[in-house]
Design an enzyme around this catalytic site. Sequence first.
Site, PDB file in Angstrom:
ATOM      1  N   ASP A 290     -20.030  15.050  12.552  1.00  0.00           N
ATOM      2  CA  ASP A 290     -18.858  15.924  12.573  1.00  0.00           C
ATOM      3  C   ASP A 290     -18.899  16.819  11.339  1.00  0.00           C
ATOM      4  O   ASP A 290     -19.436  16.431  10.299  1.00  0.00           O
ATOM      5  CB  ASP A 290     -17.565  15.113  12.578  1.00  0.00           C
ATOM      6  CG  ASP A 290     -16.346  15.990  12.860  1.00  0.00           C
ATOM      7  OD1 ASP A 290     -16.126  16.329  14.037  1.00  0.00           O
ATOM      8  OD2 ASP A 290     -15.646  16.341  11.902  1.00  0.00           O
ATOM      9  N   GLN A 291     -18.351  17.995  11.472  1.00  0.00           N
ATOM     10  CA  GLN A 291     -18.388  18.960  10.373  1.00  0.00           C
ATOM     11  C   GLN A 291     -17.010  19.576  10.145  1.00  0.00           C
ATOM     12  O   GLN A 291     -16.313  19.930  11.099  1.00  0.00           O
ATOM     13  CB  GLN A 291     -19.391  20.071  10.676  1.00  0.00           C
ATOM     14  CG  GLN A 291     -19.582  21.068   9.537  1.00  0.00           C
ATOM     15  CD  GLN A 291     -20.573  22.152   9.919  1.00  0.00           C
ATOM     16  OE1 GLN A 291     -20.222  23.098  10.617  1.00  0.00           O
ATOM     17  NE2 GLN A 291     -21.808  22.018   9.472  1.00  0.00           N
TER      18      GLN A 291
END
Length: 203
Positions: A80-81
Amino acid sequence: MQKRILKIPKITQKIVLGSSSIYRQELLRRLQIPFETANPQADESALLNELPEKTAQRLAEAKARSVAKTYSKALIIGSDQVAVLDGIRLGKPLTHANAVKQLQLIRGREVTFFTALCLLNSYTDQLQTQMVPYHVKFRQLSDQQIENYLAKEQPYHCAGSAKSEGLGIALIERMQGDDPNALIGLPLIALIEMFENEGVEVV
């Protein structure tokens, strides 16, 4: 003459990428190992007073554990970013108007992309996690340059409203970090080390 023996990587568990992102899939294909993809079910909302990097870490694990419900004996990749500018989270713009506002906000400034990676062995429940930050300084863009870029690439599902792997590179003044793949969404250098810890040799 001695024959050279080609070593084939030993992979005993199924590898599953918990992501529907075509960009993460393209990155993982670089390692030339077989894998499947699964669409994780996770609420991507940040918790109250949660730091951006903590959000990314929590969601990376949540995505992997979501996929583990279907794959009970696999190595599952979750990632995830979260993009941050001076403490402000930059989400996916989704619309042209939002993308214009976002690029106007970040022009001439530095954005940090926090990319969290986890590898979950759903058979042993061993979990490895790592946070890989990447810093991007954007050029001082004119309004016309912003409009020209958005018309050509339409990156409305990208945090920060730009794709560095595409024309978005023209918006960037400099980049700094340990792994450029992290900026696209999947830190391969960290992932290779995690694989090795699980007995998977990429080369």
